[in-house]
Motif scaffolding. Structure first.
Motif, PDB file in Angstrom:
ATOM      1  N   MET A  42       0.703  -1.528   0.007  1.00 36.34           N
ATOM      2  CA  MET A  42       0.013   0.011  -0.083  1.00 36.34           C
ATOM      3  C   MET A  42       0.390   0.985   0.192  1.00 36.34           C
ATOM      4  N   LEU A  43       1.946   0.903   0.518  1.00 37.63           N
ATOM      5  CA  LEU A  43       2.752   2.237   0.907  1.00 37.63           C
ATOM      6  C   LEU A  43       3.638   3.083  -0.318  1.00 37.63           C
ATOM      7  N   LYS A  44       3.632   1.568  -0.976  1.00 38.16           N
ATOM      8  CA  LYS A  44       4.334   1.993  -2.545  1.00 38.16           C
ATOM      9  C   LYS A  44       3.422   2.345  -3.564  1.00 38.16           C
ATOM     10  N   LYS A  45       1.963   1.784  -3.236  1.00 38.81           N
ATOM     11  CA  LYS A  45       0.742   2.813  -4.076  1.00 38.81           C
ATOM     12  C   LYS A  45       1.094   3.295  -3.896  1.00 38.81           C
ATOM     13  N   ASN A  46       1.166   4.046  -2.370  1.00 37.43           N
ATOM     14  CA  ASN A  46       0.859   5.463  -2.215  1.00 37.43           C
ATOM     15  C   ASN A  46       1.687   6.698  -2.615  1.00 37.43           C
ATOM     16  N   LEU A  47       2.967   6.724  -2.781  1.00 32.27           N
ATOM     17  CA  LEU A  47       3.901   7.047  -3.206  1.00 32.27           C
ATOM     18  C   LEU A  47       3.963   7.395  -4.483  1.00 32.27           C
ATOM     19  N   ARG A  48       3.054   6.398  -5.201  1.00 32.87           N
ATOM     20  CA  ARG A  48       3.151   6.520  -6.663  1.00 32.87           C
ATOM     21  C   ARG A  48       2.626   7.975  -6.840  1.00 32.87           C
ATOM     22  N   TYR A  49       1.327   7.738  -6.142  1.00 31.97           N
ATOM     23  CA  TYR A  49       0.664   8.653  -6.382  1.00 31.97           C
ATOM     24  C   TYR A  49       0.663  10.152  -5.356  1.00 31.97           C
ATOM     25  N   ILE A  50       1.551  10.510  -4.379  1.00 27.15           N
ATOM     26  CA  ILE A  50       2.396  11.202  -3.985  1.00 27.15           C
ATOM     27  C   ILE A  50       3.329  11.840  -4.819  1.00 27.15           C
ATOM     28  N   SER A  51       4.159  11.118  -5.710  1.00 28.85           N
ATOM     29  CA  SER A  51       4.804  11.293  -6.314  1.00 28.85           C
ATOM     30  C   SER A  51       4.896  12.223  -8.091  1.00 28.85           C
ATOM     31  N   LYS A  52       3.130  11.819  -8.199  1.00 25.08           N
ATOM     32  CA  LYS A  52       2.450  12.399  -9.472  1.00 25.08           C
ATOM     33  C   LYS A  52       1.605  13.459  -9.019  1.00 25.08           C
ATOM     34  N   SER A  53       0.921  13.360  -8.046  1.00 22.03           N
ATOM     35  CA  SER A  53       0.856  14.779  -7.485  1.00 22.03           C
ATOM     36  C   SER A  53       1.799  15.784  -7.291  1.00 22.03           C
ATOM     37  N   ALA A  54       2.851  15.579  -7.054  1.00 23.96           N
ATOM     38  CA  ALA A  54       3.657  16.526  -6.861  1.00 23.96           C
ATOM     39  C   ALA A  54       4.042  16.531  -8.544  1.00 23.96           C
ATOM     40  N   HIS A  55       4.546  16.284  -9.295  1.00 25.82           N
ATOM     41  CA  HIS A  55       5.403  16.105 -10.699  1.00 25.82           C
ATOM     42  C   HIS A  55       4.089  16.209 -12.089  1.00 25.82           C
ATOM     43  N   SER A  56       3.116  16.489 -11.821  1.00 28.70           N
ATOM     44  CA  SER A  56       1.995  16.631 -12.945  1.00 28.70           C
ATOM     45  C   SER A  56       0.883  17.260 -12.693  1.00 28.70           C
ATOM     46  N   ASP A  57       0.214  17.971 -13.427  1.00 29.48           N
ATOM     47  CA  ASP A  57      -0.918  18.285 -13.498  1.00 29.48           C
ATOM     48  C   ASP A  57      -2.377  17.957 -14.465  1.00 29.48           C
ATOM     49  N   ASN A  58      -1.930  16.850 -14.461  1.00 30.62           N
ATOM     50  CA  ASN A  58      -3.104  15.391 -14.878  1.00 30.62           C
ATOM     51  C   ASN A  58      -3.683  15.816 -14.395  1.00 30.62           C
ATOM     52  N   GLU A  59      -4.907  15.997 -14.176  1.00 27.70           N
ATOM     53  CA  GLU A  59      -5.734  15.574 -12.831  1.00 27.70           C
ATOM     54  C   GLU A  59      -6.722  13.947 -13.032  1.00 27.70           C
ATOM     55  N   LYS A  61      -4.531  11.859 -14.348  1.00 29.28           N
ATOM     56  CA  LYS A  61      -3.419  10.383 -13.955  1.00 29.28           C
ATOM     57  C   LYS A  61      -3.244  10.425 -12.623  1.00 29.28           C
ATOM     58  N   ILE A  62      -3.544  11.872 -11.938  1.00 27.59           N
ATOM     59  CA  ILE A  62      -3.324  11.688 -10.256  1.00 27.59           C
ATOM     60  C   ILE A  62      -4.469  11.078 -10.180  1.00 27.59           C
ATOM     61  N   ASP A  63      -5.653  11.251 -10.649  1.00 28.33           N
ATOM     62  CA  ASP A  63      -6.731  10.615  -9.734  1.00 28.33           C
ATOM     63  C   ASP A  63      -6.576   8.794 -10.757  1.00 28.33           C
ATOM     64  N   ALA A  64      -6.134   8.251 -11.591  1.00 29.55           N
ATOM     65  CA  ALA A  64      -5.845   7.037 -12.022  1.00 29.55           C
ATOM     66  C   ALA A  64      -4.788   6.630 -10.206  1.00 29.55           C
ATOM     67  N   LYS A  65      -3.952   7.181 -10.472  1.00 33.24           N
ATOM     68  CA  LYS A  65      -3.274   7.063  -9.348  1.00 33.24           C
ATOM     69  C   LYS A  65      -3.794   6.053  -7.824  1.00 33.24           C
ATOM     70  N   VAL A 114      -9.585  16.183  -1.709  1.00 27.72           N
ATOM     71  CA  VAL A 114      -8.385  17.015  -1.791  1.00 27.72           C
ATOM     72  C   VAL A 114      -8.024  16.803  -3.526  1.00 27.72           C
ATOM     73  N   ASP A 115      -8.489  16.056  -4.498  1.00 29.42           N
ATOM     74  CA  ASP A 115      -8.018  15.836  -5.977  1.00 29.42           C
ATOM     75  C   ASP A 115      -9.618  17.200  -6.843  1.00 29.42           C
ATOM     76  N   MET A 116     -10.602  16.854  -5.835  1.00 29.97           N
ATOM     77  CA  MET A 116     -11.920  17.705  -6.150  1.00 29.97           C
ATOM     78  C   MET A 116     -11.680  18.856  -5.805  1.00 29.97           C
ATOM     79  N   MET A 117     -10.769  18.849  -4.867  1.00 30.54           N
ATOM     80  CA  MET A 117     -10.832  20.472  -4.969  1.00 30.54           C
ATOM     81  C   MET A 117      -9.580  21.369  -5.546  1.00 30.54           C
ATOM     82  N   ALA A 118      -8.613  20.910  -6.200  1.00 31.00           N
ATOM     83  CA  ALA A 118      -8.120  21.003  -7.585  1.00 31.00           C
ATOM     84  C   ALA A 118      -8.044  21.824  -8.319  1.00 31.00           C
ATOM     85  N   ALA A 119      -9.381  21.698  -9.048  1.00 30.22           N
ATOM     86  CA  ALA A 119      -9.506  22.171  -9.938  1.00 30.22           C
ATOM     87  C   ALA A 119     -10.335  24.033  -9.333  1.00 30.22           C
TER      88      ALA A 119
END
Length: 322
Positions: A42-59, A61-65, A114-119
């Motif tokens: 779970m931690l690794k999946k969470n880190l992938r999500y965090i990494s995508k959130s930090a390095h991408s503005d593609n909502e 792709k972020i939600d897919a993570k 959090v993701d919904m608020m991003a918009a």
């Protein structure tokens, strides 16, 4: 946010078993390691999500993570829930099952918020503050949940005479999470301080396009005040880790320009706007000179600020592809 990433000492590590519904454990080390392996997945999946959130503005792709993280958490929850008690000791398993359920709620509900608020986070300063607050609330919930699993693991180890020690991978993942938390906290402070001037700046340029002296003056006065607030907040922020001030200073340079422009050039522009129908050629040249100054410096300093922000994240939050 931190997961329990501890493993027992090498003498008790017998490999990570593959669980079936009927499986039983006779070795407390294997029992412990199975739970830890699910946490780590779970931690690794969470880190992938965090990494995508930090390095991408593609909502998307972020939600897919985030969806990947939810699926992994559901699978891990199901596996741990089916585990038997270890020799009538059901505390570790039950606490972990409850913790995984709470994690699933955070990933499904809090992270979604959090993701919904991003918009809409850039609509107002208040929205941006709420966006960051939601992130912090989610992180705090995860910390409480994971601390409870850590405590349950320590109790299990004491009851079954195990020695707990951190393994290299666990240390690496924990260090990554520590960096993420540290960087996010710092970046939120800098970004929010600089963001305070964005709305007044937009109002100023809108009023200029409309050639509306009253609206222009209202925006100018707001920008003067917001710039003072932003300057005070940025002055209170130290260099990151006591030595890297590039991101903060880029924000300060941008705010300083807006403050000076609002107090000086924009004040003169307001007077020229009020008599726009009777401008001399010298007046028009002066007015256009102010516009050129604004466009040139704004583009230069905004670009430097954005580049500094990207470099800050790239330096201190490496892309996680493990």
């Amino acid at each position: 946010m931190r997961f329990s990433t501890l493993l027992i000492t090498a003498g008790l590590l017998t490999g990570l078993a593959t669980l079936t519904q009927a499986q039983t454990f006779t070795d407390p080390g294997a029992y412990n390691n199975f739970i830890v392996s699910e946490q780590r997945a779970m931690l690794k999946k969470n880190l992938r999500y965090i990494s995508k959130s930090a390095h991408s503005d593609n909502e998307k792709k972020i939600d897919a993570k985030r969806q990947d993280l939810i699926k992994q958490t559901e699978a891990s929850l199901n596996k741990v829930a089916k585990m038997p008690a270890f020799k009538d000791d059901k505390g570790f398993k039950e606490q972990t099952t409850e913790a995984f359920y709470q994690l699933l709620k955070v990933y499904s509900e809090d992270y979604k918020a959090v993701d919904m608020m991003a918009a809409t986070r850039t609509a107002t300063v208040e929205n941006m503050e709420q966006y960051f607050k939601l992130q912090e609330i989610a992180e705090a919930k995860l910390q409480v949940v994971n601390d409870s699993v850590d405590a349950a693991q320590r109790r299990f180890a004491r009851r079954h005479n195990m020695t707990i020690s951190a393994d290299p991978e666990g240390k690496r993942l924990a260090e990554y999470m520590r960096q993420v938390s540290e960087v996010n906290s710092y970046q939120h402070k800098v970004y929010l301080a600089q963001f305070r001037i964005e709305k007044a700046t937009a109002k100023l340029t809108d009023a200029l396009s409309a050639q509306d002296p009253a609206a222009f003056e209202a925006a100018r006065v707001q920008l003067v005040g917001d710039s003072k607030t932003a300057t005070t907040e940025l002055t209170a922020i130290p260099a990151f880790r006591g030595k890297d001030a590039r991101y903060r200073d880029a924000a300060r340079n941008l705010v300083k320009f807006y403050a000076g422009f609002a107090a000086t050039q924009a004040a003169q522009m307001k007077e020229l706007l009020e008599r726009k129908d009777a401008l001399t050629k010298a007046d028009a040249d002066k007015f256009n000179g102010f516009i050129n100054l604004y466009n040139t410096q704004n583009q230069k300093l905004a670009q430097a600020y954005n580049q500094a922000g990207n470099a800050f994240q790239a330096t201190y939050i490496p892309v996680f592809n493990d």
